[in-house]
Design an enzyme around this catalytic site. Structure first.
Site, PDB file in Angstrom:
ATOM      1  N   ASP A  43      -1.717  -0.040   2.386  1.00 36.64           N
ATOM      2  CA  ASP A  43      -2.274   0.937   1.442  1.00 36.64           C
ATOM      3  C   ASP A  43      -1.133   1.760   0.840  1.00 36.64           C
ATOM      4  OD1 ASP A  43      -4.933   2.414   0.557  1.00 36.64           O
ATOM      5  OD2 ASP A  43      -3.411   3.946   0.975  1.00 36.64           O
ATOM      6  N   TYR A  48       3.328   8.521  -3.399  1.00 34.29           N
ATOM      7  CA  TYR A  48       3.978   8.567  -2.084  1.00 34.29           C
ATOM      8  C   TYR A  48       5.500   8.386  -2.209  1.00 34.29           C
ATOM      9  CZ  TYR A  48      -0.874   7.680  -0.559  1.00 34.29           C
ATOM     10  OH  TYR A  48      -2.236   7.711  -0.373  1.00 34.29           O
ATOM     11  N   LYS A  77      -2.831   3.036  -6.230  1.00 32.57           N
ATOM     12  CA  LYS A  77      -3.691   4.042  -6.864  1.00 32.57           C
ATOM     13  C   LYS A  77      -3.097   4.529  -8.186  1.00 32.57           C
ATOM     14  CE  LYS A  77      -4.768   5.252  -2.129  1.00 32.57           C
ATOM     15  NZ  LYS A  77      -3.539   5.169  -1.314  1.00 32.57           N
ATOM     16  N   HIS A 110      -6.866   7.895  -7.913  1.00 29.97           N
ATOM     17  CA  HIS A 110      -6.479   8.619  -6.703  1.00 29.97           C
ATOM     18  C   HIS A 110      -7.294   9.904  -6.472  1.00 29.97           C
ATOM     19  CE1 HIS A 110      -2.723   9.012  -3.931  1.00 29.97           C
ATOM     20  NE2 HIS A 110      -3.785   9.504  -3.340  1.00 29.97           N
TER      21      HIS A 110
END
Ligand code: A2P
Length: 316
Positions: A43, A48, A77, A110
């Site tokens: 994921d 990130y 996302k 997201h």
């Protein structure tokens, strides 16, 4: 491994490796180790800050023949700063390039929050788009074209309430197939899960271990600790497993996908072993009794001056 089966028969592994908070410099080894020990679901998200390094690991395991692309399930996302319809495809293309793959298995919106491109956290009042300026329905329409173009196999949402999904369903040509939300024994999302079940939408549980490694900005004082919960510890001791394994197996046993994050090889392996742990009806019931309605991710970074959102409108 247990799988969820999509309408087109695609199978999504119910346990995946979470990569939020996995630091550059660590995430390459974490993803490589995970796939070597048997994970087949990763994921990801551009926010990130580590997709390029994850891409190095994916390229390595695929090119060395450890696993094929088709055996992997890769989720990513759409970031809040890319909600303007003309930004959606370039954002996806950047993610695919970074991850060194040709398609995503699942692409999620997201957050139901649209920001001006390039906005940085903590946000300034002028960073927000109103829901009228950039409606969720318009962003979704752009995501649907990515399915048409075979760049993503499935599309879904994240951090969406039932009422937001309901509104999206009014205009969606392709229905969302997944809602990824915070979920653990202190925030079980029972009503949302029933709503999703009724509408044929799967749920993924993020922060299943309480995300203790969050930045201080995202933490509140006196947070309840999942690992210190006496009922969780009792069940873990009785089964000869760890509290983390109880939390992960609980999520799978109740039919949600779960994406615990770790960059530690021992814990990566330990978390994978949770897939084979069965909890009894009594153990499931005990954990059901732990609900606190407590969010580790309160969402308060999306509200405040200049924001069209309140916590009530975000989660309600
Ligand atoms: P680490 O990466 O050092 O293993 P979440 O998935 O809810 O975001 O939680 C991630 C946090 O939980 C990280 O701090 C991670 O640390 C830790 N963690 C992951 N797996 C385990 C485990 N099996 N036991 C204890 N802590 C764990």
């Amino acid at each position: 491994m247990k799988y969820l089966t999509y309408k087109n028969k695609d199978q999504m592994p119910m346990l995946g490796l979470g990569t939020w908070k996995s630091q550059p410099g660590e995430v390459y080894e974490a993803v490589k180790t995970a796939i070597e020990v048997g994970y087949c679901h990763i994921d990801c998200a551009p926010i990130y800050g580590n997709e390029a390094e994850i891409g190095e690991a994916l390229n390595e395991v695929i090119s060395s023949g450890i696993v094929s692309r088709e055996e992997l399930w890769i989720t990513s996302k759409l970031w809040n700063g890319d909600h303007e319809p003309h930004e959606v495809k370039p954002a996806l293309e950047k993610t695919l390039k970074d991850l060194q793959i040709e398609y995503l298995d699942l692409f999620l919106m997201h957050w139901p929050v649209a920001l001006k491109k390039g906005s940085k956290i903590p946000l300034e009042p002028e960073n927000f788009f109103s829901l009228e300026e950039v409606p969720i329905s318009a962003t979704w329409k752009a995501m649907e074209t990515l399915v048409d173009d075979s760049l993503v196999k499935h599309i879904g949402v994240s951090n969406f309430s039932a009422s937001k999904i309901e509104k999206l369903l009014e205009t969606a040509r392709i229905k969302p197939e997944m809602n990824q939300v915070e979920s653990h024994p202190y925030l079980q999302q029972k009503e949302l899960k029933s709503f999703c079940d009724e509408h044929g939408i799967f749920m993924t549980a993020y922060s299943p271990l309480g995300s203790g490694d969050r930045a201080p900005l995202l933490k509140s004082e006196n947070e309840p600790q999942l690992f210190e919960n006496q009922e969780i510890i009792k069940i873990a001791d009785a089964k000869g497993v760890t509290p983390a394994q109880v939390l992960i197996s609980w999520a799978i046993n109740r039919g949600t996908v779960v994406i615990p994050k770790s960059t530690n090889p021992v814990r990566i392996q330990q978390n994978l072993e949770s897939k084979d742990i069965e909890l009894s009806a009594e153990e499931m019931q005990t954990i059901e009794g732990l609900e606190l309605g407590f969010r580790f991710l309160s969402g308060d970074i999306w509200v405040g001056e200049g924001s069209p959102h309140t916590l009530e409108s975000l989660w309600g």
